[in-house]
Motif scaffolding. Sequence first.
Motif, PDB file in Angstrom:
ATOM      1  N   TYR A 163       1.291  -1.184   0.042  1.00  0.00           N
ATOM      2  CA  TYR A 163       0.297  -0.057  -0.172  1.00  0.00           C
ATOM      3  C   TYR A 163       1.070   1.344  -0.144  1.00  0.00           C
ATOM      4  N   PRO A 164       0.378   1.737  -0.447  1.00  0.00           N
ATOM      5  CA  PRO A 164       1.806   3.820  -0.595  1.00  0.00           C
ATOM      6  C   PRO A 164       0.627   4.370   0.922  1.00  0.00           C
ATOM      7  N   PHE A 165       2.447   5.245   0.609  1.00  0.00           N
ATOM      8  CA  PHE A 165       2.252   5.832   1.924  1.00  0.00           C
ATOM      9  C   PHE A 165       3.402   6.622   1.686  1.00  0.00           C
ATOM     10  N   ILE A 166       2.808   7.949   2.662  1.00  0.00           N
ATOM     11  CA  ILE A 166       4.169   9.126   2.953  1.00  0.00           C
ATOM     12  C   ILE A 166       5.447   8.174   3.298  1.00  0.00           C
ATOM     13  N   SER A 167       6.983   8.080   2.461  1.00  0.00           N
ATOM     14  CA  SER A 167       7.747   7.146   3.537  1.00  0.00           C
ATOM     15  C   SER A 167       8.621   8.424   3.531  1.00  0.00           C
ATOM     16  N   CYS A 168       8.805   8.831   4.681  1.00  0.00           N
ATOM     17  CA  CYS A 168       9.916  10.155   4.850  1.00  0.00           C
ATOM     18  C   CYS A 168      11.092   9.785   4.355  1.00  0.00           C
ATOM     19  N   LYS A 169      11.675  11.021   4.320  1.00  0.00           N
ATOM     20  CA  LYS A 169      12.917  11.157   4.063  1.00  0.00           C
ATOM     21  C   LYS A 169      13.137  12.254   4.607  1.00  0.00           C
ATOM     22  N   CYS A 170      12.533  11.949   6.019  1.00  0.00           N
ATOM     23  CA  CYS A 170      13.590  13.299   7.147  1.00  0.00           C
ATOM     24  C   CYS A 170      14.748  13.232   8.061  1.00  0.00           C
ATOM     25  N   ILE A 171      14.715  14.354   8.708  1.00  0.00           N
ATOM     26  CA  ILE A 171      15.767  14.754   9.214  1.00  0.00           C
ATOM     27  C   ILE A 171      15.603  14.608  10.470  1.00  0.00           C
ATOM     28  N   THR A 172      15.986  13.655  11.146  1.00  0.00           N
ATOM     29  CA  THR A 172      15.422  13.506  13.291  1.00  0.00           C
ATOM     30  C   THR A 172      16.186  15.207  13.699  1.00  0.00           C
ATOM     31  N   TYR A 173      16.082  15.417  14.137  1.00  0.00           N
ATOM     32  CA  TYR A 173      16.323  16.599  15.308  1.00  0.00           C
ATOM     33  C   TYR A 173      15.659  16.431  16.573  1.00  0.00           C
ATOM     34  N   GLY A 174      16.496  16.572  17.455  1.00  0.00           N
ATOM     35  CA  GLY A 174      16.686  16.998  18.943  1.00  0.00           C
ATOM     36  C   GLY A 174      16.426  18.199  19.578  1.00  0.00           C
TER      37      GLY A 174
ATOM     38  N   SER B 250       5.042   7.348   7.115  1.00  0.00           N
ATOM     39  CA  SER B 250       5.680   6.126   7.719  1.00  0.00           C
ATOM     40  C   SER B 250       6.784   6.602   8.551  1.00  0.00           C
ATOM     41  N   LEU B 251       6.537   5.986   9.965  1.00  0.00           N
ATOM     42  CA  LEU B 251       8.286   5.976  10.597  1.00  0.00           C
ATOM     43  C   LEU B 251       8.739   5.789  10.366  1.00  0.00           C
ATOM     44  N   ASP B 252      10.333   5.642  10.855  1.00  0.00           N
ATOM     45  CA  ASP B 252      11.177   5.297  10.886  1.00  0.00           C
ATOM     46  C   ASP B 252      11.092   3.704  11.883  1.00  0.00           C
ATOM     47  N   SER B 253      10.372   3.929  12.788  1.00  0.00           N
ATOM     48  CA  SER B 253      10.180   4.022  13.574  1.00  0.00           C
ATOM     49  C   SER B 253       8.968   1.494  13.339  1.00  0.00           C
ATOM     50  N   GLY B 254       8.682   1.870  12.091  1.00  0.00           N
ATOM     51  CA  GLY B 254       7.616   1.460  11.501  1.00  0.00           C
ATOM     52  C   GLY B 254       6.486   1.336  12.292  1.00  0.00           C
ATOM     53  N   LYS B 255       6.354   2.284  12.894  1.00  0.00           N
ATOM     54  CA  LYS B 255       4.825   2.238  13.208  1.00  0.00           C
ATOM     55  C   LYS B 255       4.470   3.345  11.715  1.00  0.00           C
ATOM     56  N   LEU B 256       2.844   3.962  11.877  1.00  0.00           N
ATOM     57  CA  LEU B 256       2.915   4.916  10.853  1.00  0.00           C
ATOM     58  C   LEU B 256       1.703   5.606  12.224  1.00  0.00           C
ATOM     59  N   ILE B 257       1.749   7.210  10.316  1.00  0.00           N
ATOM     60  CA  ILE B 257       0.239   7.784  11.748  1.00  0.00           C
ATOM     61  C   ILE B 257      -0.053   8.049  10.645  1.00  0.00           C
ATOM     62  N   ASP B 258      -2.293   7.341  11.269  1.00  0.00           N
ATOM     63  CA  ASP B 258      -2.965   7.663   9.516  1.00  0.00           C
ATOM     64  C   ASP B 258      -3.371   9.293  10.207  1.00  0.00           C
TER      65      ASP B 258
ATOM     66  N   HIS C 133       7.646  13.542  16.484  1.00  0.00           N
ATOM     67  CA  HIS C 133       6.575  13.938  16.427  1.00  0.00           C
ATOM     68  C   HIS C 133       7.084  14.785  15.047  1.00  0.00           C
ATOM     69  N   ILE C 134       6.127  14.673  14.012  1.00  0.00           N
ATOM     70  CA  ILE C 134       6.302  15.000  12.574  1.00  0.00           C
ATOM     71  C   ILE C 134       6.090  16.510  12.300  1.00  0.00           C
ATOM     72  N   LEU C 135       6.874  17.007  12.244  1.00  0.00           N
ATOM     73  CA  LEU C 135       6.803  18.860  11.757  1.00  0.00           C
ATOM     74  C   LEU C 135       6.989  18.768  10.435  1.00  0.00           C
ATOM     75  N   TYR C 136       6.472  19.913  10.214  1.00  0.00           N
ATOM     76  CA  TYR C 136       6.044  20.832   8.648  1.00  0.00           C
ATOM     77  C   TYR C 136       6.782  21.869   8.490  1.00  0.00           C
ATOM     78  N   LEU C 137       7.977  22.066   7.604  1.00  0.00           N
ATOM     79  CA  LEU C 137       8.934  23.090   8.290  1.00  0.00           C
ATOM     80  C   LEU C 137       8.973  24.197   6.350  1.00  0.00           C
ATOM     81  N   SER C 138       8.314  25.321   6.765  1.00  0.00           N
ATOM     82  CA  SER C 138       8.729  25.797   5.449  1.00  0.00           C
ATOM     83  C   SER C 138      10.185  25.188   4.339  1.00  0.00           C
ATOM     84  N   LYS C 139      10.913  24.914   3.517  1.00  0.00           N
ATOM     85  CA  LYS C 139      12.163  24.941   3.177  1.00  0.00           C
ATOM     86  C   LYS C 139      12.100  26.343   2.536  1.00  0.00           C
TER      87      LYS C 139
END
Length: 160
Positions: free
Chosen positions: A3-14, A81-89, A116-122
């Motif tokens: 199934y399709p899902f957003i596969s995060c190519k995210c940066i993890t920030y602390g 999709s999160l790196d942990s294997g979980k998903l957010i619906d 938390h998944i945060l959306y930031l302006s590029k």
Amino acid sequence: MEYPFISCKCITYGRVDLLEESIESFIKVRHSIHGNGVFAARKIPTGARIIEYRGKRITEKQAEKRFGQDPDNPYHTFFFSLDSGKLIDGGDEGNDARWINHSCEPNVRAVILKGHILYLSKRWIEAGEELTIDYHFPKDVERVACKCGAEKCRGTINVK
């Protein structure tokens, strides 16, 4: 089932400062060429926290059961999709972030901070401009055609 899902190519920030107040009041949902879309109600500066992607956290097994439940649009989901294997619906207890559409040249990026998944302006986003993100659908699932119209459009929402 794939199934399709957003596969995060995210940066993890602390960094805690990214959890400060978002500018959700600067956006509004309205009709777009993709159905619903999210548009800037005001100018949004580069690097601004726009919105958190919210929804119920589920397992891949739960996502498989939920996939295709909408008889009017069985392939449409709000899975992130999160790196942990979980998903957010985002379709279950989600918010307006689920209406941000795909573009191969997005003006928004996702970062993960403390789960938390945060959306930031590029970049600087003008008032009235549609907010977009690159969904990065996996290459091993059925290809989904892209209609973003970007100059460097890949022709697919999937990564190549």
